[in-house]
Scaffold this motif. Structure first.
Motif, PDB file in Angstrom:
ATOM      1  N   UNK A  89      53.567  43.537 -35.922  1.00  0.00           N
ATOM      2  CA  UNK A  89      54.550  44.196 -35.058  1.00  0.00           C
ATOM      3  C   UNK A  89      55.896  44.187 -35.760  1.00  0.00           C
ATOM      4  N   UNK A  90      56.569  45.323 -35.717  1.00  0.00           N
ATOM      5  CA  UNK A  90      57.857  45.450 -36.404  1.00  0.00           C
ATOM      6  C   UNK A  90      58.725  46.461 -35.684  1.00  0.00           C
ATOM      7  N   UNK A  91      60.003  46.487 -36.040  1.00  0.00           N
ATOM      8  CA  UNK A  91      60.962  47.370 -35.395  1.00  0.00           C
ATOM      9  C   UNK A  91      61.614  48.263 -36.437  1.00  0.00           C
ATOM     10  N   UNK A  92      61.643  49.539 -36.150  1.00  0.00           N
ATOM     11  CA  UNK A  92      62.365  50.516 -36.961  1.00  0.00           C
ATOM     12  C   UNK A  92      63.751  50.665 -36.341  1.00  0.00           C
ATOM     13  N   UNK A  93      64.758  50.253 -37.066  1.00  0.00           N
ATOM     14  CA  UNK A  93      66.122  50.376 -36.550  1.00  0.00           C
ATOM     15  C   UNK A  93      66.846  51.580 -37.145  1.00  0.00           C
ATOM     16  N   UNK A  94      66.432  52.007 -38.327  1.00  0.00           N
ATOM     17  CA  UNK A  94      67.046  53.159 -38.995  1.00  0.00           C
ATOM     18  C   UNK A  94      65.942  54.161 -39.348  1.00  0.00           C
ATOM     19  N   UNK A  95      65.732  55.193 -38.526  1.00  0.00           N
ATOM     20  CA  UNK A  95      64.641  56.132 -38.781  1.00  0.00           C
ATOM     21  C   UNK A  95      64.833  56.986 -40.034  1.00  0.00           C
ATOM     22  N   UNK A  96      65.966  56.864 -40.690  1.00  0.00           N
ATOM     23  CA  UNK A  96      66.192  57.581 -41.954  1.00  0.00           C
ATOM     24  C   UNK A  96      65.757  56.746 -43.159  1.00  0.00           C
ATOM     25  N   UNK A  97      65.355  55.505 -42.939  1.00  0.00           N
ATOM     26  CA  UNK A  97      64.990  54.586 -44.035  1.00  0.00           C
ATOM     27  C   UNK A  97      63.486  54.627 -44.305  1.00  0.00           C
ATOM     28  N   UNK A  98      63.116  54.062 -45.436  1.00  0.00           N
ATOM     29  CA  UNK A  98      61.701  53.900 -45.785  1.00  0.00           C
ATOM     30  C   UNK A  98      61.266  52.516 -45.324  1.00  0.00           C
ATOM     31  N   UNK A  99      60.252  52.466 -44.481  1.00  0.00           N
ATOM     32  CA  UNK A  99      59.660  51.212 -44.035  1.00  0.00           C
ATOM     33  C   UNK A  99      58.283  51.112 -44.663  1.00  0.00           C
ATOM     34  N   UNK A 100      58.116  50.138 -45.559  1.00  0.00           N
ATOM     35  CA  UNK A 100      56.838  49.900 -46.221  1.00  0.00           C
ATOM     36  C   UNK A 100      56.334  48.546 -45.749  1.00  0.00           C
ATOM     37  N   UNK A 101      55.108  48.512 -45.194  1.00  0.00           N
ATOM     38  CA  UNK A 101      54.552  47.289 -44.616  1.00  0.00           C
ATOM     39  C   UNK A 101      53.262  46.938 -45.362  1.00  0.00           C
ATOM     40  N   UNK A 102      53.378  46.160 -46.450  1.00  0.00           N
ATOM     41  CA  UNK A 102      52.178  45.758 -47.178  1.00  0.00           C
ATOM     42  C   UNK A 102      51.478  44.585 -46.487  1.00  0.00           C
ATOM     43  N   UNK A 103      50.169  44.508 -46.686  1.00  0.00           N
ATOM     44  CA  UNK A 103      49.387  43.384 -46.181  1.00  0.00           C
ATOM     45  C   UNK A 103      48.592  42.810 -47.345  1.00  0.00           C
ATOM     46  N   UNK A 104      48.757  41.512 -47.576  1.00  0.00           N
ATOM     47  CA  UNK A 104      47.958  40.769 -48.550  1.00  0.00           C
ATOM     48  C   UNK A 104      46.983  39.956 -47.723  1.00  0.00           C
ATOM     49  N   UNK A 105      45.677  40.150 -47.948  1.00  0.00           N
ATOM     50  CA  UNK A 105      44.710  39.578 -47.023  1.00  0.00           C
ATOM     51  C   UNK A 105      43.488  39.007 -47.729  1.00  0.00           C
ATOM     52  N   UNK A 106      42.957  37.935 -47.150  1.00  0.00           N
ATOM     53  CA  UNK A 106      41.668  37.357 -47.534  1.00  0.00           C
ATOM     54  C   UNK A 106      40.888  37.203 -46.230  1.00  0.00           C
TER      55      UNK A 106
END
Length: 116
Positions: A89-106
């Motif tokens: 869960x995350x919040x976008x505060x600036x819709x003009x920005x790039x939001x990249x959400x990587x996941x490192x998983x095992x």
């Protein structure tokens, strides 16, 4: 200076096997739980395009659901996964920005952060 259109992207790396997590299902939901879209990762562990971009990316809360249990159960020789669906869960505060959400998983743990 003109601002660039915002966008939301993700990337999944399988840290147990040392490669991108290919063919993992990812759901994107609004902050109130309404489904926005469902995608599958490509051979590079990425989506073929942004999950949201431009006017579709609005300020507010979002959730990504990574279906890691299904992903790991589909791999030969991988132990049964402890994790099933990883919510981020995350919040976008600036819709003009790039939001990249990587996941490192095992199969037994994960890490995420706001990437670039």
């Amino acid at each position: 200076m003109a601002m660039s259109a915002g966008r939301l992207t993700t990337h999944v790396l399988d840290t147990a096997n040392g490669h991108p997590a290919r063919d993992m299902t990812i759901e994107l939901l609004s902050g109130n739980g309404d489904p926005i879209r469902t995608v599958r990762t490509n051979a590079d562990g990425r989506c073929d395009g942004p999950l949201l971009e431009g006017a579709a990316l609005e300020a507010g809360a979002y959730e990504l659901r990574f279906h890691v249990g299904d992903y790991f159960s589909g791999l030969d020789g991988t132990p049964a996964a402890f994790l099933d669906v990883v919510p981020v869960r995350f919040v976008v505060s600036d819709p003009e920005a790039h939001y990249h959400v990587p996941l490192l998983v095992s199969p037994f743990g994960y890490s995420t952060y706001r990437g670039s």
